[in-house]
Design an enzyme around this catalytic site. Structure first.
Site, PDB file in Angstrom:
ATOM      1  CD  GLU A  45      -2.886  -1.387   2.425  1.00 17.85           C
ATOM      2  OE1 GLU A  45      -2.559  -0.606   3.286  1.00 17.85           O
ATOM      3  OE2 GLU A  45      -3.461  -2.503   2.342  1.00 17.85           O
ATOM      4  CD  GLU A  49      -4.702  -7.794   1.814  1.00 21.75           C
ATOM      5  OE1 GLU A  49      -5.544  -7.154   2.463  1.00 21.75           O
ATOM      6  OE2 GLU A  49      -3.469  -7.663   2.050  1.00 21.75           O
TER       7      GLU A  49
HETATM    8  O1  9MR Z   1      -7.298  -7.890   8.724  1.00 18.92           O
HETATM    9  C1  9MR Z   1      -6.302  -7.353   9.308  1.00 18.92           C
HETATM   10  C2  9MR Z   1      -6.793  -6.676  11.063  1.00 18.92           C
HETATM   11  O2  9MR Z   1      -6.799  -7.695  11.809  1.00 18.92           O
HETATM   12  C3  9MR Z   1      -5.929  -5.647  11.251  1.00 18.92           C
HETATM   13  O3  9MR Z   1      -6.483  -5.073  12.443  1.00 18.92           O
HETATM   14  C4  9MR Z   1      -5.693  -4.513  10.131  1.00 18.92           C
HETATM   15  C5  9MR Z   1      -4.853  -3.467  10.862  1.00 18.92           C
HETATM   16  O4  9MR Z   1      -4.710  -2.442   9.619  1.00 18.92           O
HETATM   17  O5  9MR Z   1      -4.925  -4.999   9.000  1.00 18.92           O
HETATM   18  C6  9MR Z   1      -5.803  -6.073   8.550  1.00 18.92           C
HETATM   19  O6  9MR Z   1      -5.570  -6.721   7.393  1.00 18.92           O
HETATM   20  C7  9MR Z   1      -5.013  -5.571   6.401  1.00 18.92           C
HETATM   21  C8  9MR Z   1      -3.995  -6.166   5.466  1.00 18.92           C
HETATM   22  O7  9MR Z   1      -2.955  -6.580   6.377  1.00 18.92           O
HETATM   23  C9  9MR Z   1      -3.533  -5.076   4.387  1.00 18.92           C
HETATM   24  N1  9MR Z   1      -4.638  -4.966   3.730  1.00 18.92           N
HETATM   25  C10 9MR Z   1      -5.835  -4.280   4.271  1.00 18.92           C
HETATM   26  C11 9MR Z   1      -6.471  -5.394   5.106  1.00 18.92           C
HETATM   27  C12 9MR Z   1      -7.561  -4.786   5.865  1.00 18.92           C
HETATM   28  O8  9MR Z   1      -7.546  -3.843   6.564  1.00 18.92           O
END
Ligand code: 9MR
Length: 347
Positions: free
Chosen positions: A155, A261
């Site tokens: 990102e 994802e």
């Molecule tokens: O699913 C993840 C969640 O448990 C965390 O709290 C969050 C923190 O930002 O990150 C989520 O996963 C993210 C992933 O690492 C990167 N792309 C977006 C995902 C959803 O926010």
């Protein structure tokens, strides 16, 4: 009269056979992974393996590729400058490997879920670069040779295609992306290295800017093997044409494509929401179209399709946005949803 009767009985038998066939493909008795020519993955939280046996069972029986939803992120693996904490990730890797699953590493360089010390690091740009190098190399080396693919940078771009203002951009400069890939390659000559982002599938301007940026780096010899299209989408993309175009475009540019994802929200506006059959069907049909498009790119570029979770019960969308939503393959009671059936049929 008899003839009509026999014909009727025949038709009823044929119909019930079809219904049974449909139901059969819709149970979770056979695995998704067994059905696919490419890896089918899910993100998981290893802490749930011991507390939730059905979750654990579905994860290890349905999927062939594993991503830790959080355990590989910098705040987890690298809590202090000179301390790495491997236990949770190690346990995840060892359980996945004992089930013959591929483990994909997510993520090395990001602007979120960084440890406090990293955000507050004080040093010159050379020292920042050294710190970034040591972070990447230590982690990639540690997991070698079991973890052989990484989201190296996650990102890094804004919606308009400009570079996001992260600690890495501020302190290392815009070359941080190519440097991150070079360091990862130094640590693992054989790993598949990915750039991972959201919105690439639905925002052509962002995608084109990212592709132009990465293509330019590749021409200079930067080792970028693939692109992760996160695919946090919703049912308003029902006709799927934008998403299909994105998948083809990334493949045509010569990258491995990871749908990294995937989840499909039913309630993106976060209103009061009543789950209904029409939306579940729309979700299923959209999934079907995405898989068909994915299967059209060359097999060697199909890195896999990874879902961002298993059951709606634990989806990040519910906790992050505090809304009712149903974005995943299995419902709250772990029953396969129409999206699961359509996915299986499309594989
Ligand atoms: O699913 C993840 C969640 O448990 C965390 O709290 C969050 C923190 O930002 O990150 C989520 O996963 C993210 C992933 O690492 C990167 N792309 C977006 C995902 C959803 O926010």
């Amino acid at each position: 009269m008899f003839r009509t009767c026999f014909m009727l009985i025949g038709l009823i038998a044929l119909f019930s056979c079809c219904v049974k066939q449909e139901l059969k493909t819709c149970t979770s008795d056979s695995s998704l992974a067994g059905q696919a020519d490419f890896p089918i993955g899910a993100a998981a939280d290893p802490l749930l393996f011991s507390s939730d046996s059905i979750y654990r069972h579905l994860f290890f029986s349905q999927f062939s590729s594993a991503t830790a939803e959080n355990s590989f992120k910098p705040a987890y693996l690298h809590p202090e400058e000179n301390t790495y904490q491997w236990n949770e990730a190690d346990e995840f890797v060892s359980q996945c490997r004992s089930h013959q699953m591929r483990v994909h590493g997510h993520t090395l360089i990001w602007h979120q879920q960084n440890p406090q010390w990293m955000n507050a690091f004080a040093g010159s740009s050379e020292q920042w670069e050294q710190m970034m190098k040591s972070h990447i190399v230590s982690i990639v080396r540690y997991f070698r040779p079991t973890v052989l693919s990484w989201d190296v940078v996650n990102e890094a771009f804004n919606e308009d295609g400009s570079l996001r203002n992260t600690i890495w951009l501020q302190h290392v400069g815009s070359s941080y992306i190519e440097k991150a890939f070079m360091f990862a390659r130094q640590a693992s000559p054989e790993a598949k290295l990915f750039y991972n982002d959201y919105g690439l599938e639905t925002n052509p301007a962002k995608r084109k800017a990212v592709l132009a940026f990465l293509n330019h780096l590749r021409l200079k010899g930067v080792p970028i093997d693939g692109i992760g299209l996160q695919m946090h989408i919703d049912i308003k993309y029902a006709d799927a044409s934008m998403i299909e175009e994105a998948i083809y475009e990334v493949a045509q540019n010569g990258y491995d494509v990871h749908l990294s994802e995937v989840d499909i929200s039913l309630n993106p506006r976060g209103k009061d929401y009543l789950l209904n059959a029409k939306d579940l069907q729309a979700q299923a049909e959209l999934m079907h179209k995405i898989v068909r498009a994915y299967r059209n790119i060359p097999l060697h570029q199909q890195f896999g399709i990874t879902f961002w979770g298993i059951s709606d019960r634990y989806s990040w969308i519910r906790t992050t946005y505090n809304r009712s939503d149903y974005p995943l393959l299995f419902d709250d009671q772990y029953q396969p949803k129409p999206i699961y059936c359509q996915l299986k049929q499309a594989l």
